[in-house]
Design an enzyme around this catalytic site. Structure first.
Site, PDB file in Angstrom:
ATOM      1  N   LYS B  95      32.977  -4.960 -21.368  1.00 45.21           N
ATOM      2  CA  LYS B  95      32.873  -4.339 -20.047  1.00 45.21           C
ATOM      3  C   LYS B  95      34.201  -3.621 -19.836  1.00 45.21           C
ATOM      4  O   LYS B  95      35.236  -4.260 -19.645  1.00 45.21           O
ATOM      5  CB  LYS B  95      32.647  -5.395 -18.957  1.00 45.21           C
ATOM      6  CG  LYS B  95      32.719  -4.800 -17.557  1.00 45.21           C
ATOM      7  CD  LYS B  95      32.578  -5.843 -16.456  1.00 45.21           C
ATOM      8  CE  LYS B  95      33.059  -5.255 -15.139  1.00 45.21           C
ATOM      9  NZ  LYS B  95      32.946  -6.204 -14.018  1.00 45.21           N
ATOM     10  N   GLY B 156      34.657  -6.957  -5.078  1.00 50.15           N
ATOM     11  CA  GLY B 156      34.968  -8.057  -4.162  1.00 50.15           C
ATOM     12  C   GLY B 156      34.818  -7.725  -2.688  1.00 50.15           C
ATOM     13  O   GLY B 156      35.144  -8.548  -1.836  1.00 50.15           O
ATOM     14  N   ALA B 183      29.625  -4.538  -9.060  1.00 48.85           N
ATOM     15  CA  ALA B 183      30.681  -4.650  -8.043  1.00 48.85           C
ATOM     16  C   ALA B 183      30.241  -4.246  -6.643  1.00 48.85           C
ATOM     17  O   ALA B 183      29.453  -3.326  -6.456  1.00 48.85           O
ATOM     18  CB  ALA B 183      31.908  -3.825  -8.416  1.00 48.85           C
ATOM     19  N   GLY B 184      30.773  -4.977  -5.686  1.00 46.65           N
ATOM     20  CA  GLY B 184      30.576  -4.663  -4.273  1.00 46.65           C
ATOM     21  C   GLY B 184      29.374  -5.324  -3.635  1.00 46.65           C
ATOM     22  O   GLY B 184      29.162  -5.223  -2.436  1.00 46.65           O
ATOM     23  N   ASN B 205      29.763 -11.234  -8.989  1.00 41.00           N
ATOM     24  CA  ASN B 205      30.542 -12.452  -9.192  1.00 41.00           C
ATOM     25  C   ASN B 205      30.889 -13.112  -7.859  1.00 41.00           C
ATOM     26  O   ASN B 205      30.390 -14.173  -7.519  1.00 41.00           O
ATOM     27  CB  ASN B 205      31.830 -12.107  -9.967  1.00 41.00           C
ATOM     28  CG  ASN B 205      32.668 -13.327 -10.328  1.00 41.00           C
ATOM     29  OD1 ASN B 205      32.444 -14.424  -9.844  1.00 41.00           O
ATOM     30  ND2 ASN B 205      33.638 -13.153 -11.185  1.00 41.00           N
ATOM     31  N   THR B 206      31.719 -12.424  -7.065  1.00 44.70           N
ATOM     32  CA  THR B 206      32.286 -13.035  -5.865  1.00 44.70           C
ATOM     33  C   THR B 206      31.219 -13.518  -4.885  1.00 44.70           C
ATOM     34  O   THR B 206      31.371 -14.578  -4.273  1.00 44.70           O
ATOM     35  CB  THR B 206      33.229 -12.040  -5.160  1.00 44.70           C
ATOM     36  OG1 THR B 206      34.046 -11.412  -6.150  1.00 44.70           O
ATOM     37  CG2 THR B 206      34.130 -12.742  -4.170  1.00 44.70           C
TER      38      THR B 206
END
Lengths: 65, 256
Positions: B95, B156, B183-184, B205-206
């Site tokens: 990645k 994040g 992301a986001g 992830n977050t």
């Protein structure tokens, strides 16, 4: 000789990268190495001669996003 | 979902960072059904074995790993990190992140294309973290990338899909390239919305790691992604500005 290991100064006797890893306690660890910002494959560590002031990075698996 | 010749039953890719504990991480990965998890490389002090403990936990989960070049701000850094990751994790998947701006963690698209070219020529399967910029996307494909991962919003930030128009245009422009929103993403509904646009998968992830109950949130995302994909495949109706009665008007009694 004095080197920088993961950003910290260290004093080592080792002449090669492989010997340095053993001396610094990494010998049986799963790590990847870089010397002066360039990747050094595991099978080239024994033939990689170190010099005063070299910057060594020793990285291992870590959580990531 | 097929990426670089490998098939995955789940369209969710899950990050492994920021969980309250290794046990909760493992629970969340299992609950998510994800077939791919992202991992990273960091400095290890000689006396610890944190890296090996983590790697052993991931291997026991039986999922594919996608190492990242997170935190790299230059082409050289990213390329070196990718080579180190390939050796440690035993995969040519990467990645690719080349960060260009500290506040938004926006990718440096110029550096990204350059690094992607170097890595694909070296045999890597590159999954670039990019934006919805179509020109950059073309350049990444020319550089040898076979998957594109545009951001939904800054890493994040949990803001969801900041530019739905741009993401829709990207999907339309590259109908045959696997596209992952990376992301986001903050909520399952954000992931469902991306899937309804026809995206192939979601990397997050977050949103799971920082949830009150990560395993439950992982399940919620898995269901949202499945629902969104099914909705896309079922062919959503077009939106319109005016109401249109769904109950037939013909045959209505004259009671007014």
């Amino acid at each position: 000789m004095r080197i920088l290991l993961n950003g910290k100064a260290a004093e080592i006797e080792a002449a090669t990268l492989a010997m340095a890893l053993a001396e610094l306690g990494y010998d049986d660890r799963l790590v990847a190495t870089a010397l002066n910002r360039d990747f050094v494959p595991a099978d080239e560590r024994a033939a990689t001669i170190l010099n005063e002031g070299d910057r060594i990075e020793v990285l291992s698996p870590m959580q990531g996003g | 979902m097929e990426l670089y010749g490998r098939s995955f039953a789940s369209r969710l890719m899950l990050g492994t960072a920021q969980y309250p504990s290794p046990a909760i991480l493992a629970e969340a990965v299992t609950a998510s059904g994800a077939g791919i998890v992202t991992v990273s490389l960091r400095r290890e002090a000689g006396i610890e074995r944190a890296g090996e403990a983590f790697w052993s936990l991931i291997r026991d989960l039986g999922v594919a790993v996608l190492p990242n070049t997170a935190g790299c701000h230059s082409v050289r850094e990213a390329v070196t990190t990718a080579k180190m990751a390939r050796e440690v994790f035993g995969t040519s998947w990467i990645k690719l992140e080349v960060i260009g701006e500290a506040d938004t963690l926006q990718p440096d698209l110029f550096g990204l294309v350059e690094a992607a070219r170097i890595l694909t020529e070296d045999g890597f399967d590159v999954l670039p973290y990019t934006t919805e910029d179509l020109v950059a996307a073309e350049r990444l494909l020319e550089a040898g990338c076979r998957v594109l991962m545009p951001w939904g919003a800054p890493i994040g930030s949990a803001r969801g899909l900041n530019n739905v128009y741009g993401l829709r245009a990207m999907r339309a422009h590259f109908p045959d390239v696997p596209l992952i929103v990376d992301a986001g993403i903050g909520l399952p509904s954000h992931a469902a919305a991306a899937m309804e646009l026809g995206y192939d998968g979601i990397l997050l992830n977050t949103a799971v790691a920082r949830a009150g109950d990560p395993a439950a949130m992982a399940r919620a995302f898995a269901q949202a992604i499945e629902a969104g994909r099914l909705g896309f495949e079922a062919g959503p109706m077009e939106a319109r500005d005016m109401a249109a009665p769904s109950t037939p008007v013909f045959g209505k009694a004259a009671l007014a």
